[in-house]
Motif scaffolding. Structure first.
Motif, PDB file in Angstrom:
ATOM      1  N   LYS A 164       1.270  -1.203  -0.059  1.00 34.20           N
ATOM      2  CA  LYS A 164      -0.540   0.081   0.527  1.00 34.20           C
ATOM      3  C   LYS A 164       0.807   1.469  -0.062  1.00 34.20           C
ATOM      4  O   LYS A 164       1.777   1.646   1.199  1.00 34.20           O
ATOM      5  N   HIS A 165       0.614   2.066  -0.966  1.00 31.17           N
ATOM      6  CA  HIS A 165       0.988   3.668  -0.734  1.00 31.17           C
ATOM      7  C   HIS A 165      -0.578   4.264  -1.230  1.00 31.17           C
ATOM      8  O   HIS A 165      -0.381   4.255  -2.573  1.00 31.17           O
ATOM      9  N   ASN A 166      -0.602   5.753  -0.903  1.00 28.73           N
ATOM     10  CA  ASN A 166      -1.554   6.193  -1.604  1.00 28.73           C
ATOM     11  C   ASN A 166      -0.579   7.112  -2.717  1.00 28.73           C
ATOM     12  O   ASN A 166      -1.270   6.724  -3.764  1.00 28.73           O
ATOM     13  N   ALA A 167      -0.236   8.762  -2.044  1.00 27.70           N
ATOM     14  CA  ALA A 167       0.486   8.988  -2.993  1.00 27.70           C
ATOM     15  C   ALA A 167       1.383   8.588  -4.546  1.00 27.70           C
ATOM     16  O   ALA A 167       1.241   9.021  -5.778  1.00 27.70           O
ATOM     17  N   HIS A 168       2.076   7.713  -3.258  1.00 29.72           N
ATOM     18  CA  HIS A 168       3.613   7.169  -4.602  1.00 29.72           C
ATOM     19  C   HIS A 168       2.082   6.440  -5.653  1.00 29.72           C
ATOM     20  O   HIS A 168       2.557   6.866  -7.244  1.00 29.72           O
ATOM     21  N   TYR A 169       1.422   5.789  -5.016  1.00 29.11           N
ATOM     22  CA  TYR A 169       1.071   4.394  -6.105  1.00 29.11           C
ATOM     23  C   TYR A 169       0.318   5.386  -7.424  1.00 29.11           C
ATOM     24  O   TYR A 169       0.255   4.970  -8.215  1.00 29.11           O
ATOM     25  N   THR A 170      -0.755   6.223  -6.097  1.00 27.44           N
ATOM     26  CA  THR A 170      -2.364   6.705  -7.575  1.00 27.44           C
ATOM     27  C   THR A 170      -0.926   7.777  -8.316  1.00 27.44           C
ATOM     28  O   THR A 170      -1.835   8.256  -9.667  1.00 27.44           O
ATOM     29  N   SER A 171       0.131   8.009  -7.910  1.00 27.75           N
ATOM     30  CA  SER A 171       0.591   9.468  -9.196  1.00 27.75           C
ATOM     31  C   SER A 171       0.895   8.809 -10.624  1.00 27.75           C
ATOM     32  O   SER A 171       1.361   9.700 -11.473  1.00 27.75           O
ATOM     33  N   ILE A 172       0.815   7.250 -10.430  1.00 25.26           N
ATOM     34  CA  ILE A 172       1.540   6.302 -11.881  1.00 25.26           C
ATOM     35  C   ILE A 172       0.358   5.393 -11.999  1.00 25.26           C
ATOM     36  O   ILE A 172       0.651   4.357 -12.672  1.00 25.26           O
ATOM     37  N   LEU A 173      -0.770   5.653 -11.819  1.00 24.22           N
ATOM     38  CA  LEU A 173      -1.879   4.493 -11.720  1.00 24.22           C
ATOM     39  C   LEU A 173      -2.928   4.487 -13.362  1.00 24.22           C
ATOM     40  O   LEU A 173      -2.925   2.780 -13.170  1.00 24.22           O
ATOM     41  N   PRO A 174      -3.020   5.258 -13.886  1.00 22.76           N
ATOM     42  CA  PRO A 174      -2.992   4.834 -15.147  1.00 22.76           C
ATOM     43  C   PRO A 174      -1.699   3.368 -15.732  1.00 22.76           C
ATOM     44  O   PRO A 174      -2.112   2.555 -16.144  1.00 22.76           O
ATOM     45  N   GLN A 175      -0.666   3.419 -15.523  1.00 23.03           N
ATOM     46  CA  GLN A 175       0.309   3.201 -15.965  1.00 23.03           C
ATOM     47  C   GLN A 175       0.024   1.561 -15.202  1.00 23.03           C
ATOM     48  O   GLN A 175       0.450   0.521 -15.525  1.00 23.03           O
ATOM     49  N   LEU A 176      -0.221   1.363 -13.291  1.00 23.80           N
ATOM     50  CA  LEU A 176      -0.403  -0.082 -13.057  1.00 23.80           C
ATOM     51  C   LEU A 176      -1.277  -0.337 -13.115  1.00 23.80           C
ATOM     52  O   LEU A 176      -1.245  -1.875 -13.383  1.00 23.80           O
ATOM     53  N   ALA A 177      -2.334   0.083 -14.010  1.00 24.19           N
ATOM     54  CA  ALA A 177      -3.996  -0.607 -14.196  1.00 24.19           C
ATOM     55  C   ALA A 177      -3.559  -1.283 -15.708  1.00 24.19           C
ATOM     56  O   ALA A 177      -4.173  -2.101 -15.832  1.00 24.19           O
ATOM     57  N   GLU A 178      -2.130  -1.031 -16.489  1.00 25.03           N
ATOM     58  CA  GLU A 178      -2.656  -1.081 -17.648  1.00 25.03           C
ATOM     59  C   GLU A 178      -1.434  -2.344 -17.304  1.00 25.03           C
ATOM     60  O   GLU A 178      -1.277  -3.410 -18.319  1.00 25.03           O
ATOM     61  N   SER A 179      -0.590  -2.723 -16.193  1.00 27.48           N
ATOM     62  CA  SER A 179      -0.123  -3.489 -15.820  1.00 27.48           C
ATOM     63  C   SER A 179      -0.852  -4.948 -15.736  1.00 27.48           C
ATOM     64  O   SER A 179      -1.761  -4.992 -15.670  1.00 27.48           O
ATOM     65  N   ASP A 180      -0.198  -5.692 -16.788  1.00 32.72           N
ATOM     66  CA  ASP A 180      -0.622  -7.580 -16.440  1.00 32.72           C
ATOM     67  C   ASP A 180       0.152  -8.210 -15.195  1.00 32.72           C
ATOM     68  O   ASP A 180      -0.759  -9.193 -14.885  1.00 32.72           O
ATOM     69  N   PHE A 181       0.768  -7.202 -14.164  1.00 31.17           N
ATOM     70  CA  PHE A 181       1.219  -8.048 -13.258  1.00 31.17           C
ATOM     71  C   PHE A 181       0.493  -7.326 -12.352  1.00 31.17           C
ATOM     72  O   PHE A 181       0.239  -8.854 -11.181  1.00 31.17           O
ATOM     73  N   PHE A 182      -0.314  -6.268 -11.654  1.00 33.85           N
ATOM     74  CA  PHE A 182      -0.406  -6.526 -11.004  1.00 33.85           C
ATOM     75  C   PHE A 182      -2.854  -6.533 -10.764  1.00 33.85           C
ATOM     76  O   PHE A 182      -3.098  -6.109 -11.710  1.00 33.85           O
TER      77      PHE A 182
END
Length: 275
Positions: free
Chosen positions: A121-139
């Motif tokens: 869990k990270h709030n600001a860090h993860y949300t700052s790159i959320l579009p790219q994280l959401a595209e990842s097949d890993f997560f």
């Protein structure tokens, strides 16, 4: 996305929205570990060459952490001495003063097998790159939101950067946050705009992430069992902090005024009539 269907889970959300509680609940599921704001990941964002590289390094870090847990090597995390995760970082004294409950220690974390669910869990860090994280097949990605009035009221009480209208962890990769923070707007306007920017981001990715309200978790903590197809192995105290006696509810009308003016995305998610 209907369920948490990958074994690597990103947990994020609006600051002070219940993400620490959610992390504790996920960690309490069978064959699951969920870490709260792993400090070592902050350097990945500070040294970011580009967002693609950040996502790649986060994937590598999940793999590395997973191996350490399987090999029973100690992992740093925010937990009570017995290894039970914290549900809230903030302690209130009798006079309403706040203190951050750090409790960062090293723990051996037990899992049933190598296919365990690993969340971080990270709030600001993860949300700052959320579009790219959401595209990842890993997560898989889980984002938590909370009604804007108690959330913003809680920001007035904590000695965090958000209490001053800043989220440094998001500024490396999210220019819009930095623009709000560096503006000449009054503090409360900055905070409302930051809240709304989080809502806008989550709504734009609603078909790729799981968006969950803090209030829904309070009403039925079993919702996380359903989303993960796992059962709780440990009981966690789930307390409603939306009516916290330490909040200054006299500010509610002023917050409502600014939400109506500056936070259209928040208004699609929550009604202000509840406060």
């Amino acid at each position: 996305m209907d369920k948490i269907n990958k074994k690597n889970l990103i947990v994020t959300g609006i600051p002070r929205s219940g993400t620490t509680l959610t992390t504790a609940l996920i960690d309490s599921l069978s064959n699951s570990v969920c870490l709260s704001e792993p400090a070592w990941q902050c350097g990945i964002f500070k040294k970011a060459e580009n967002i693609k590289k950040v996502v790649q390094q986060l994937e590598e870090d999940f793999l590395k952490t997973r191996k350490k847990i399987i090999k029973q090597k100690p992992i740093e995390d925010r937990r009570h001495e017995g290894g039970v995760p914290l549900t809230n970082y903030i302690k209130y004294s009798d006079n309403g003063e706040t203190q951050k409950n750090k409790h960062i220690r090293s723990f051996i974390l037990d899992v049933d097998n190598e296919n365990f669910l690993l969340g971080m869990k990270h709030n600001a860090h993860y949300t700052s790159i959320l579009p790219q994280l959401a595209e990842s097949d890993f997560f898989s990605v889980l984002a938590i939101i909370r009604h804007p009035i108690p959330t913003i009221l809680s920001w007035q009480k904590v000695n965090f950067p958000i209490s001053k209208g800043r989220l440094p962890g998001a500024e490396y990769c999210w220019p819009e946050i930095k623009k709000i923070s560096s503006s000449n707007d009054p503090l409360l306007v900055k905070q409302v705009k930051i809240y709304d920017l989080f809502c806008e981001r989550y709504l734009s990715l609603e078909d790729k992430i799981l968006l969950l309200k803090y209030e829904a978790i309070l009403e039925s903590p079993a919702i996380l069992e359903k989303l993960t197809s796992k059962a709780y192995k440990r009981e966690i105290d789930v307390a409603n902090r939306n009516k916290n006696s330490h909040y200054n509810f006299e500010m509610s009308e002023e917050i409502k005024k600014y939400i109506n003016r500056y936070a259209p995305h928040a208004l699609t998610l929550y009604s202000l009539d509840d406060y």
